[in-house]
Motif scaffolding. Structure first.
Motif, mmCIF file in Angstrom:
data_model
loop_
_atom_site.group_PDB
_atom_site.id
_atom_site.type_symbol
_atom_site.label_atom_id
_atom_site.label_comp_id
_atom_site.label_asym_id
_atom_site.label_seq_id
_atom_site.Cartn_x
_atom_site.Cartn_y
_atom_site.Cartn_z
ATOM 1 N N ALA A 1 -9.613 5.883 2.347
ATOM 2 C CA ALA A 1 -9.980 7.087 1.600
ATOM 3 C C ALA A 1 -9.188 7.179 0.294
ATOM 4 O O ALA A 1 -9.745 7.515 -0.766
ATOM 5 C CB ALA A 1 -9.740 8.325 2.456
ATOM 6 N N LEU A 2 -7.892 6.881 0.360
ATOM 7 C CA LEU A 2 -7.060 6.940 -0.843
ATOM 8 C C LEU A 2 -7.475 5.891 -1.864
ATOM 9 O O LEU A 2 -7.462 6.158 -3.077
ATOM 10 C CB LEU A 2 -5.588 6.734 -0.481
ATOM 11 N N ALA A 3 -7.810 4.700 -1.398
ATOM 12 C CA ALA A 3 -8.256 3.660 -2.329
ATOM 13 C C ALA A 3 -9.507 4.110 -3.070
ATOM 14 O O ALA A 3 -9.637 3.917 -4.290
ATOM 15 C CB ALA A 3 -8.511 2.361 -1.577
ATOM 16 N N HIS A 4 -10.441 4.738 -2.353
ATOM 17 C CA HIS A 4 -11.650 5.270 -3.002
ATOM 18 C C HIS A 4 -11.283 6.342 -4.029
ATOM 19 O O HIS A 4 -11.792 6.345 -5.164
ATOM 20 C CB HIS A 4 -12.588 5.879 -1.956
ATOM 21 N N MET A 5 -10.406 7.267 -3.629
ATOM 22 C CA MET A 5 -10.025 8.364 -4.513
ATOM 23 C C MET A 5 -9.277 7.851 -5.740
ATOM 24 O O MET A 5 -9.503 8.332 -6.869
ATOM 25 C CB MET A 5 -9.165 9.373 -3.737
ATOM 26 N N ALA A 6 -8.383 6.892 -5.536
ATOM 27 C CA ALA A 6 -7.616 6.347 -6.656
ATOM 28 C C ALA A 6 -8.529 5.625 -7.644
ATOM 29 O O ALA A 6 -8.391 5.780 -8.867
ATOM 30 C CB ALA A 6 -6.537 5.404 -6.131
ATOM 31 N N ARG A 7 -9.462 4.861 -7.126
ATOM 32 C CA ARG A 7 -10.420 4.180 -8.004
ATOM 33 C C ARG A 7 -11.237 5.194 -8.797
ATOM 34 O O ARG A 7 -11.403 5.066 -10.020
ATOM 35 C CB ARG A 7 -11.351 3.308 -7.164
ATOM 36 N N ASP A 8 -11.746 6.220 -8.123
ATOM 37 C CA ASP A 8 -12.581 7.213 -8.797
ATOM 38 C C ASP A 8 -11.808 8.010 -9.829
ATOM 39 O O ASP A 8 -12.384 8.490 -10.812
ATOM 40 C CB ASP A 8 -13.203 8.159 -7.761
ATOM 41 N N ALA A 9 -10.480 8.167 -9.606
ATOM 42 C CA ALA A 9 -9.642 8.910 -10.552
ATOM 43 C C ALA A 9 -9.123 8.031 -11.680
ATOM 44 O O ALA A 9 -8.457 8.537 -12.596
ATOM 45 C CB ALA A 9 -8.471 9.545 -9.809
ATOM 46 N N GLY A 10 -9.415 6.736 -11.635
ATOM 47 C CA GLY A 10 -8.976 5.829 -12.692
ATOM 48 C C GLY A 10 -7.531 5.392 -12.568
ATOM 49 O O GLY A 10 -6.959 4.868 -13.532
ATOM 50 N N HIS A 11 -6.929 5.563 -11.401
ATOM 51 C CA HIS A 11 -5.547 5.129 -11.193
ATOM 52 C C HIS A 11 -5.490 3.618 -10.975
ATOM 53 O O HIS A 11 -6.478 2.986 -10.578
ATOM 54 C CB HIS A 11 -4.932 5.828 -9.983
ATOM 55 N N ASN A 12 -4.302 3.060 -11.174
ATOM 56 C CA ASN A 12 -4.094 1.667 -10.801
ATOM 57 C C ASN A 12 -4.276 1.516 -9.295
ATOM 58 O O ASN A 12 -3.909 2.408 -8.515
ATOM 59 C CB ASN A 12 -2.689 1.212 -11.193
ATOM 60 N N LEU A 13 -4.825 0.380 -8.897
ATOM 61 C CA LEU A 13 -5.109 0.132 -7.490
ATOM 62 C C LEU A 13 -4.112 -0.874 -6.908
ATOM 63 O O LEU A 13 -3.515 -1.667 -7.643
ATOM 64 C CB LEU A 13 -6.527 -0.395 -7.319
ATOM 65 N N PRO A 14 -3.942 -0.858 -5.597
ATOM 66 C CA PRO A 14 -3.119 -1.887 -4.973
ATOM 67 C C PRO A 14 -3.694 -3.275 -5.220
ATOM 68 O O PRO A 14 -4.878 -3.433 -5.531
ATOM 69 C CB PRO A 14 -3.181 -1.535 -3.477
ATOM 70 N N ALA A 15 -2.844 -4.287 -5.048
ATOM 71 C CA ALA A 15 -3.319 -5.655 -5.195
ATOM 72 C C ALA A 15 -4.258 -6.032 -4.061
ATOM 73 O O ALA A 15 -5.165 -6.854 -4.234
ATOM 74 C CB ALA A 15 -2.127 -6.614 -5.235
ATOM 75 N N SER A 16 -4.052 -5.444 -2.881
ATOM 76 C CA SER A 16 -4.925 -5.679 -1.736
ATOM 77 C C SER A 16 -4.730 -4.556 -0.735
ATOM 78 O O SER A 16 -3.818 -3.723 -0.877
ATOM 79 C CB SER A 16 -4.644 -7.045 -1.084
ATOM 80 N N LEU A 17 -5.592 -4.534 0.283
ATOM 81 C CA LEU A 17 -5.550 -3.499 1.316
ATOM 82 C C LEU A 17 -5.462 -4.153 2.691
ATOM 83 O O LEU A 17 -6.134 -5.149 2.961
ATOM 84 C CB LEU A 17 -6.805 -2.627 1.260
ATOM 85 N N LEU A 18 -4.647 -3.548 3.574
ATOM 86 C CA LEU A 18 -4.537 -3.976 4.961
ATOM 87 C C LEU A 18 -5.053 -2.852 5.854
ATOM 88 O O LEU A 18 -4.510 -1.743 5.835
ATOM 89 C CB LEU A 18 -3.077 -4.269 5.327
ATOM 90 N N LEU A 19 -6.069 -3.120 6.642
ATOM 91 C CA LEU A 19 -6.650 -2.126 7.537
ATOM 92 C C LEU A 19 -6.514 -2.632 8.969
ATOM 93 O O LEU A 19 -7.206 -3.564 9.374
ATOM 94 C CB LEU A 19 -8.122 -1.884 7.186
ATOM 95 N N ILE A 20 -5.618 -2.010 9.721
ATOM 96 C CA ILE A 20 -5.318 -2.443 11.080
ATOM 97 C C ILE A 20 -6.045 -1.528 12.059
ATOM 98 O O ILE A 20 -5.716 -0.352 12.197
ATOM 99 C CB ILE A 20 -3.802 -2.416 11.338
ATOM 100 N N CYS A 21 -7.077 -2.060 12.698
ATOM 101 C CA CYS A 21 -7.903 -1.272 13.633
ATOM 102 C C CYS A 21 -8.225 0.099 13.035
ATOM 103 O O CYS A 21 -7.968 1.145 13.652
ATOM 104 C CB CYS A 21 -7.185 -1.110 14.971
ATOM 105 N N PRO A 22 -8.809 0.132 11.840
ATOM 106 C CA PRO A 22 -8.950 1.396 11.111
ATOM 107 C C PRO A 22 -9.975 2.337 11.729
ATOM 108 O O PRO A 22 -10.990 1.908 12.293
ATOM 109 C CB PRO A 22 -9.409 0.927 9.725
ATOM 110 N N TRP A 23 -9.706 3.619 11.587
ATOM 111 C CA TRP A 23 -10.624 4.685 12.010
ATOM 112 C C TRP A 23 -11.393 5.099 10.757
ATOM 113 O O TRP A 23 -10.892 5.833 9.917
ATOM 114 C CB TRP A 23 -9.826 5.851 12.582
#
Length: 295
Positions: A157-179
């Protein structure tokens, strides 16, 4: 086939119902939440080769774990699981301490507000406030964002929000058994539930409603699977065949084929943060995935 240790853990958890009681749903669910949270919240324990620091952000604790006497291999912003209603556990801290000690991660783990006192609108706003403060502290230093279970949902959710707000994004994402979907309506979840030693369908349905509050459960802040996954950094995801949330990871892979999804049959929810042989291999995979992204 799962290792003996992983199979035994699944059997013991199913038999004792230790975690399933915490995620049971029903009229006693909020009483269970209050009972668990009435005990002192666990915190990272002293470790010979890991530096542990504590800070606060808007009145909430933030923990920092980093290797002593060597430069970190990666900087990780990590959001813990717990169904959005429970704090981080000893299992989380042992996992993060090991990643700092063995794989050289410098980890920041904020303890975000929890439901039912807070709901998704407030929790994601708080997390975004922290994210922007973290960006300011990091400057040009690359980092990775990740989380397990509910923390994996919050990561997305934060990655989506950060992208939509024009913020810098992480280099990658780790999703461990995500809900990723608060509504446990997938028919395969009914088939998986008897094998799940941690979660129940009633429990995540009830927890999802507490977290969503006034928002529809399909709002991407609640259930990121319904959001726009384009334009995000590379994603490594993990799932277990004996986890009712496995359907969320499969839905993500179907929606975004570029996701690298590692699903192991017979493995319980959140297996990569445990200490099974499969967990250690998953942790090494995380380290190998993360390091090229930030170097």
């Amino acid at each position: 086939m799962p290792s003996f240790a992983a199979s035994l853990a699944g059997f013991v958890l199913r038999t004792t119902g230790y975690y399933r009681r915490m995620f049971s749903g029903g009229p006693q669910f909020e009483q269970n939440i209050a009972k668990v949270r009435s005990a002192p919240s666990p915190a990272p324990k002293a470790h010979a080769d890991v530096d542990i620091r504590h800070s606060e952000f808007q009145g909430r604790s933030v923990w920092h774990l980093a290797p002593k006497d060597r430069a970190p291999t990666a900087h990780i912003l990590f959001w813990h699981g717990g169904g959005y209603v429970y704090p981080a556990t000893d299992i989380h801290w042992k996992f993060l301490s090991r990643m700092a000690s063995v794989h050289g991660w410098s980890i920041t783990a904020p303890l975000y507000p929890l439901a039912p006192e807070n709901t998704a609108a407030h929790i994601t706003n708080w997390a975004m406030d922290y994210y922007t403060a973290y960006l300011a502290d990091m400057g040009d230093t690359a980092f990775v964002m990740g989380g397990d279970s509910a923390g994996g949902g919050l990561t997305a959710a934060l990655a989506h929000m950060a992208r939509d707000a024009g913020h810098n994004l992480p280099a990658s994402l780790l999703l461990i058994c995500p809900w990723l979907d608060l509504d446990p309506a997938h028919p395969d979840q009914l088939k998986t539930e008897p094998r799940d030693g941690i979660l129940t369908i009633n429990g995540i349905a009830a927890g999802g409603l507490l977290y969503a509050g006034d928002l529809p459960r399909t709002d991407p802040r609640c259930s990121p699977i319904f959001g726009n996954w384009e334009g995000l950094p590379p994603i490594l995801a993990f799932a277990g065949g004996d986890d009712i949330l496995v359907t969320d990871s499969r839905a993500l892979k179907a929606k975004l084929p570029s996701v690298e999804l590692i699903e192991l049959a017979g493995m319980l929810h959140d297996w990569p943060i445990f200490s099974f042989s499969e967990s250690r291999k998953a942790q090494a995979k995380m380290a190998n995935f993360v390091t090229p992204a930030v170097v």
